[in-house]
Design a protein around this motif. Structure first.
Motif, mmCIF file in Angstrom:
data_model
loop_
_atom_site.group_PDB
_atom_site.id
_atom_site.type_symbol
_atom_site.label_atom_id
_atom_site.label_comp_id
_atom_site.label_asym_id
_atom_site.label_seq_id
_atom_site.Cartn_x
_atom_site.Cartn_y
_atom_site.Cartn_z
ATOM 1 N N TYR A 234 0.839 -1.200 0.000
ATOM 2 C CA TYR A 234 0.000 0.000 0.000
ATOM 3 C C TYR A 234 0.872 1.247 0.000
ATOM 4 O O TYR A 234 1.996 1.225 0.522
ATOM 5 N N ALA B 249 1.658 -5.997 1.756
ATOM 6 C CA ALA B 249 0.441 -6.506 2.389
ATOM 7 C C ALA B 249 0.178 -7.936 1.941
ATOM 8 O O ALA B 249 -0.312 -8.766 2.704
ATOM 9 N N ALA C 102 -7.766 -15.246 8.129
ATOM 10 C CA ALA C 102 -8.063 -14.471 9.324
ATOM 11 C C ALA C 102 -8.143 -12.990 8.965
ATOM 12 O O ALA C 102 -7.843 -12.602 7.841
ATOM 13 N N ASN C 103 -8.535 -12.165 9.925
ATOM 14 C CA ASN C 103 -8.516 -10.718 9.699
ATOM 15 C C ASN C 103 -7.109 -10.275 9.334
ATOM 16 O O ASN C 103 -6.139 -10.814 9.854
ATOM 17 N N GLU C 104 -7.019 -9.323 8.423
ATOM 18 C CA GLU C 104 -5.727 -8.752 8.030
ATOM 19 C C GLU C 104 -4.856 -9.734 7.253
ATOM 20 O O GLU C 104 -3.668 -9.499 7.128
ATOM 21 N N SER C 105 -5.411 -10.850 6.814
ATOM 22 C CA SER C 105 -4.566 -11.824 6.122
ATOM 23 C C SER C 105 -4.334 -11.432 4.670
ATOM 24 O O SER C 105 -3.488 -12.008 3.998
ATOM 25 N N GLY C 106 -5.091 -10.465 4.175
ATOM 26 C CA GLY C 106 -4.830 -9.982 2.819
ATOM 27 C C GLY C 106 -5.929 -10.245 1.805
ATOM 28 O O GLY C 106 -5.751 -10.027 0.602
ATOM 29 N N LYS C 107 -7.101 -10.656 2.268
ATOM 30 C CA LYS C 107 -8.196 -10.962 1.345
ATOM 31 C C LYS C 107 -8.595 -9.744 0.515
ATOM 32 O O LYS C 107 -8.672 -9.809 -0.709
ATOM 33 N N SER C 108 -8.825 -8.640 1.223
ATOM 34 C CA SER C 108 -9.257 -7.438 0.507
ATOM 35 C C SER C 108 -8.185 -6.978 -0.469
ATOM 36 O O SER C 108 -8.485 -6.524 -1.576
ATOM 37 N N THR C 109 -6.933 -7.099 -0.035
ATOM 38 C CA THR C 109 -5.840 -6.666 -0.895
ATOM 39 C C THR C 109 -5.820 -7.479 -2.187
ATOM 40 O O THR C 109 -5.679 -6.920 -3.281
ATOM 41 N N GLU D 257 -16.183 -9.882 0.680
ATOM 42 C CA GLU D 257 -17.118 -10.069 1.800
ATOM 43 C C GLU D 257 -18.471 -9.391 1.558
ATOM 44 O O GLU D 257 -18.880 -8.512 2.321
ATOM 45 N N HIS E 165 -15.810 -14.610 5.177
ATOM 46 C CA HIS E 165 -15.566 -15.271 6.458
ATOM 47 C C HIS E 165 -16.511 -16.451 6.642
ATOM 48 O O HIS E 165 -16.196 -17.411 7.308
#
Ligand SMILES: Nc1ncnc2c1ncn2[C@@H]1O[C@H](COP(=O)(O)OP(=O)(O)OP(=O)(O)O)[C@@H](O)[C@H]1O
Ligand SMILES: [Mg+2]
Lengths: 269, 265
Positions: A11, A18, A37-44, A169, A201
């Protein structure tokens, strides 16, 4: 085929990557799940796959994103939107904010592309119909339920007629009723043969939807395989992912040494 | 269910009247000319007549007179009150003393000036309110875009126009939420003012924090593509309306010129 070839992304202003060296492909007519998990990079991964990262948000991309073998680097985002579409989790921030009816809202994307007006009306009607929301056409998009609003956002994507859908998501901010509504719509899209990459999730939703599932851990690809195997994998819990209820039940049953067939629901129920 | 056709059924339902159906630019020109003319005319009679002809009568035709009066008064109340107070009590050159309270004097000159200011404020806010009540922002913007205004500019104008009611609505729901948590948003003005700061945060930050998400969502829908967008519908216009707009603008120019050149009006 949409291919991420050893993709890394940092980023703008961030110290480290990321996501690192992700290789993943989305074949035509295939639904691939993305969990982690949260922050694992899915959105990225979603942002990179859709081309928004780095085009719209800056940052540094390593590796290549290919569509049908051609590197998309250098192609502006407004050229890509007709090929890859992305839907986010917050239905409300995806509304254009300048339309007073659902019909206008769904037409917003293709209208930006300057297509012929008759074609615009046709595509918009078609997108509404595909998701079964023709009945909402005249409603004010800002006054819908979260689930309905998310369907409108999805229809706005479909009206752009992308070959690949990237969904980050799509049910995260919806109540159970909204989740069911969107889940059913996604089922229908999958059955029509849309190619979908979906971060989620809720593994229960993925279980019935995906052919393959990719698992992310701290920005790296930890697993990639058939949905059944991945969701049944013992390591899932350790990666911060709750297996589908069905799978968890199964394992509990196995652990208790019961014969699964004796209590499994009858087929067709 | 029938597939919606290209025209009528796509529009948001709304009140309808001959005035509603005027081209948005006609209504915009009328509101602008009314506002400026009220400023240029001065006095009390001029702006009052103007308000009657260009605001009250059209509002009655459009069937929005009640809402218009209520909204206009609400809009102009804060400025109106302060204008009256300042002019009545602090008009330095006033000789005709009406009332003396300690060091403060209210003068007749101050009062008539206050009435003049009030007449202008009412004319202007009435004209703006009438436009808002009878015109869909998206129609106005589509019309401007059709006339060659850039899509981006049109978008910004439209988004801002639609943001005002949205922010009000958001403020309303936040107030309700804070009240549920025991915050005092009713009661005396001082108590209400004191309750304000915790409300401002969510209203403004809620808007700013979403900007990046919104921007990405717009980009994902081809918003950054240069060139013209397809317009779903173009508001109707007519030769008579075009002529009327030019006459209004021309009339205003003549009025302004006569004022500047010192012709007694
Ligand atoms: N705008 C940003 N700027 C800098 N770093 C970011 C930004 N967005 C995410 N990151 C970082 O990138 C990493 C991956 O985040 P990402 O949002 O892709 O995870 P995620 O799997 O989607 O998480 P979640 O389940 O919470 O949605 C995290 O370390 C996060 O802190
Ligand atoms: Mg995310």
């Amino acid at each position: 085929m949409l291919v991420l070839d050893t993709v890394s992304y940092r980023y703008a202003g961030a110290a480290g990557d990321a996501v690192t060296k992700i290789s993943l492909d989305l074949r035509d007519q295939e639904v691939v799940g993305l969990v982690g998990a949260n922050e694992s990079g899915k959105s990225t991964v979603c942002l990179v796959a859709s081309g928004l990262a780095p085009r719209a948000i800056g940052g540094v991309l390593g590796g290549r994103v290919l569509i049908d073998g051609a590197d998309v680097a250098g192609r502006p985002i407004h050229e890509l939107v007709g090929t890859v579409g992305i839907c986010f989790q917050n239905p409300e921030t995806q509304l254009s904010g300048v339309t007073e009816t659902v019909f206008e809202e769904v037409a917003f994307g293709p209208a930006n592309l300057g297509i012929d007006r008759d074609e615009l009306v046709r595509r918009t009607g078609e997108a509404l119909e595909t998701l079964g929301i023709q009945g909402l056409a005249r409603r004010d998009p800002r006054r819908l339920s979260g689930g309905q609003m998310q369907l409108v956002a999805l229809a706005g994507l479909l009206a752009l007629q992308p070959r690949y859908l990237v969904l980050d998501e799509p049910t995260a901010q919806l109540d159970p009723a909204g989740t069911r509504l969107v889940g059913e719509a996604l089922q229908a899209l999958a059955q029509r043969g849309s190619a979908i990459l979906i971060a989620e999730h809720k593994t229960d939703l993925l279980a019935g939807l995906c052919g393959r599932i990719a698992v992310l851990q701290r920005g790296e690809l930890a697993m990639l395989g058939g949905a059944q195997e991945v969701l049944a994998d013992d390591r899932l819990e350790g990666l911060g992912i709750a297996a589908p209820v069905q799978g968890r039940l199964q394992r509990r049953i196995d652990a208790l040494g019961l014969a699964a067939t004796s209590i499994a629901p009858e087929p067709g129920r | 269910m029938n597939e919606p056709g290209p025209e009528g059924p796509l529009e948001a339902p709304r009140a309808d009247s001959p005035y509603h159906r005027l081209n948005p630019l006609t209504k915009a020109v009328s509101a602008t000319v009314t506002g400026i003319a009220a400023l240029v005319l001065g006095g009390v009679i001029g702006p009052a007549l103007l308000t009657l002809v260009a605001v009250i009568i059209p509002a009655a035709i459009a069937g929005v007179l009640r809402v218009l009066v209520r909204t206009t008064l609400l809009l102009s109340l804060p400025i109106g009150i302060s204008a009256v107070l300042v002019n009545v009590f602090f008009f330095p050159a006033g000789r005709d003393v009406l009332l003396r309270v300690g060091p403060i004097t209210a003068t007749g000159e101050g009062l008539s000036l206050a009435l003049e200011v009030l007449a202008r404020i009412l004319a202007i806010s009435g004209a703006i309110t009438l436009f808002y009540l009878t015109t869909r922002p998206s129609d106005f913007v589509a019309d401007l875009e059709h006339r060659g205004v850039s899509s981006r500019l049109a978008f910004v104008a439209n988004a801002s126009a639609q943001t005002v009611p949205q922010m009000l609505e958001r403020a309303g729901s936040i107030v309700a939420a804070q009240r549920a948590r025991g915050l005092d948003t009713e009661g005396s003005i001082v108590r209400r003012l004191r309750a304000l700061p915790p409300l401002v945060g969510p209203v403004i930050l809620g808007t700013l924090g979403e900007v990046e998400e919104r921007t990405m969502a717009l980009e994902a829908r081809g918003f950054s593509r240069p060139g013209r967008r397809t317009l779903l519908r173009i508001p109707a216009d007519s030769g008579v309306q075009r002529l009327t707009r030019w006459l209004l603008v021309g009339g205003l120019s003549v009025l302004a010129a006569s004022r500047i050149l010192g012709v007694p009006g």
